[in-house]
Design a protein around this motif. Structure first.
Motif, PDB file in Angstrom:
ATOM      1  N   ALA A 128       0.822  -1.212   0.000  1.00 15.14           N
ATOM      2  CA  ALA A 128       0.000   0.000   0.000  1.00 15.14           C
ATOM      3  C   ALA A 128       0.850   1.253   0.000  1.00 15.14           C
ATOM      4  N   THR A 129       2.127   1.104   0.350  1.00 12.49           N
ATOM      5  CA  THR A 129       3.013   2.257   0.518  1.00 12.49           C
ATOM      6  C   THR A 129       4.110   2.314  -0.526  1.00 12.49           C
ATOM      7  N   VAL A 130       4.687   1.161  -0.865  1.00  8.17           N
ATOM      8  CA  VAL A 130       5.778   1.121  -1.837  1.00  8.17           C
ATOM      9  C   VAL A 130       5.318   0.366  -3.077  1.00  8.17           C
ATOM     10  N   GLY A 131       5.921   0.670  -4.200  1.00  9.17           N
ATOM     11  CA  GLY A 131       5.576  -0.024  -5.432  1.00  9.17           C
ATOM     12  C   GLY A 131       6.126  -1.444  -5.443  1.00  9.17           C
ATOM     13  N   VAL A 132       5.254  -2.397  -5.755  1.00  8.00           N
ATOM     14  CA  VAL A 132       5.657  -3.798  -5.872  1.00  8.00           C
ATOM     15  C   VAL A 132       5.247  -4.286  -7.251  1.00  8.00           C
ATOM     16  N   ARG A 133       6.199  -4.735  -8.018  1.00  4.67           N
ATOM     17  CA  ARG A 133       5.944  -5.145  -9.394  1.00  4.67           C
ATOM     18  C   ARG A 133       4.904  -6.265  -9.455  1.00  4.67           C
ATOM     19  N   GLY A 134       3.941  -6.133 -10.366  1.00 11.22           N
ATOM     20  CA  GLY A 134       2.968  -7.189 -10.601  1.00 11.22           C
ATOM     21  C   GLY A 134       1.857  -7.274  -9.576  1.00 11.22           C
ATOM     22  N   GLN A 135       1.672  -6.221  -8.773  1.00 11.26           N
ATOM     23  CA  GLN A 135       0.651  -6.274  -7.729  1.00 11.26           C
ATOM     24  C   GLN A 135      -0.305  -5.085  -7.790  1.00 11.26           C
ATOM     25  N   ALA A 136      -0.715  -4.730  -8.993  1.00 17.50           N
ATOM     26  CA  ALA A 136      -1.586  -3.563  -9.148  1.00 17.50           C
ATOM     27  C   ALA A 136      -2.880  -3.709  -8.361  1.00 17.50           C
ATOM     28  N   ALA A 137      -3.566  -4.827  -8.524  1.00 16.81           N
ATOM     29  CA  ALA A 137      -4.857  -5.015  -7.845  1.00 16.81           C
ATOM     30  C   ALA A 137      -4.670  -5.141  -6.343  1.00 16.81           C
ATOM     31  N   TYR A 138      -3.695  -5.942  -5.941  1.00 17.65           N
ATOM     32  CA  TYR A 138      -3.463  -6.148  -4.513  1.00 17.65           C
ATOM     33  C   TYR A 138      -3.062  -4.837  -3.836  1.00 17.65           C
ATOM     34  N   ALA A 139      -2.146  -4.095  -4.457  1.00 12.80           N
ATOM     35  CA  ALA A 139      -1.691  -2.828  -3.877  1.00 12.80           C
ATOM     36  C   ALA A 139      -2.837  -1.836  -3.771  1.00 12.80           C
TER      37      ALA A 139
END
Length: 255
Positions: free
Chosen positions: A150-161
């Motif tokens: 929710a705070t940092v960008g994580v590749r491949g996690q658009a929906a989850y983030a």
């Protein structure tokens, strides 16, 4: 009352959603150890029964209910029945969630809807049901499980983030709205724990090595470690805390 006494949860009734395994199960064990009666919910009855057996074997008090977090009618009915049977609720830990890993162009609308439904809408539905049956003669607590995504960008996690960022926004809005009703609403934002959810990453030695470079403590957390901050957020020790987002991630979000 001593400082340590403020962390006790004796006589309290606490619901933990998504408690069949992972952080939910570990959190439920800790909450029971602190003295609460814990109600574990989830979709896999055999695992819920096993978790309840573990808690009761250790001297704790627990029961379970099979429940789909996004079934609004079932959640409302089940929470009502529980409140009638065991009394009003003191706290809820909204942990039910699904992970999703895919490149953005591979995320279909059905995938997007499912992740937002479980992770964000499910949290809202359970919180509404909790508020309708909460104890009103002392402070109660809502703890929403977010994520470092929710705070940092994580590749491949658009929906989850997006879903977990929504949980943070919901937490802060409800904290302000409910503060004068003596309901505290906080979010716990875990990093990487040794659970099934990040299993693909942890099963790959190279991926794990790359991940650890981003964690200042250079380790993956044990699920049992989630227990202490959960007990803190439920207990009177955090009675002046609401609207907070606690990053519990080995320093990942500090970089």
């Amino acid at each position: 009352m001593s400082v340590l006494d403020e962390f006790r949860l004796d006589g309290r009734v606490v619901i933990v959603t998504g408690a069949s395994g992972g952080l939910g199960a570990a959190g439920a064990r800790a909450i029971a150890e602190a003295g609460a009666h814990v109600i574990l919910t989830g979709r896999r009855e055999n695992l819920l029964r096993a978790r309840v057996d573990e808690i009761t074997a250790a001297g704790g008090s627990a029961e379970h209910r099979v429940l789909d977090a996004v079934d609004e009618d079932a959640v409302a009915t089940t929470f009502g029945e529980l409140a009638h049977a065991v009394g009003p609720f003191d706290a809820i830990v909204n942990n039910a969630a699904q992970a999703h890993q895919a490149a953005v162009l591979d995320v279909g609308k059905a995938d997007w809807d499912r992740i937002l439904d479980v992770n964000l809408t499910g949290t809202f539905i359970a919180t509404q049901a909790f508020l309708r049956h909460r104890r009103n003669d002392r402070s109660t607590s809502v703890v929403n499980i977010s994520s470092l995504a929710a705070t940092v960008g994580v590749r491949g996690q658009a929906a989850y983030a997006a879903s977990k960022a929504g949980v943070v926004g919901l937490t802060r809005a409800l904290a302000v709205e409910l503060a004068r009703e003596d309901v505290r609403v906080n979010a716990l934002s875990p990093g990487y724990f040794a659970t099934d959810m990040p299993g693909d990453v942890l099963a790959d030695e190279a991926a794990t090595t790359a991940l650890l470079r981003k964690v200042p403590q250079r380790r993956i957390a044990d699920p049992a470690e989630i227990g202490a901050p959960l007990v803190f957020l439920i207990s009177d020790a955090s009675r002046f805390m609401t609207g907070a987002v606690i990053h519990f991630d080995g320093g990942y979000t500090a970089l």
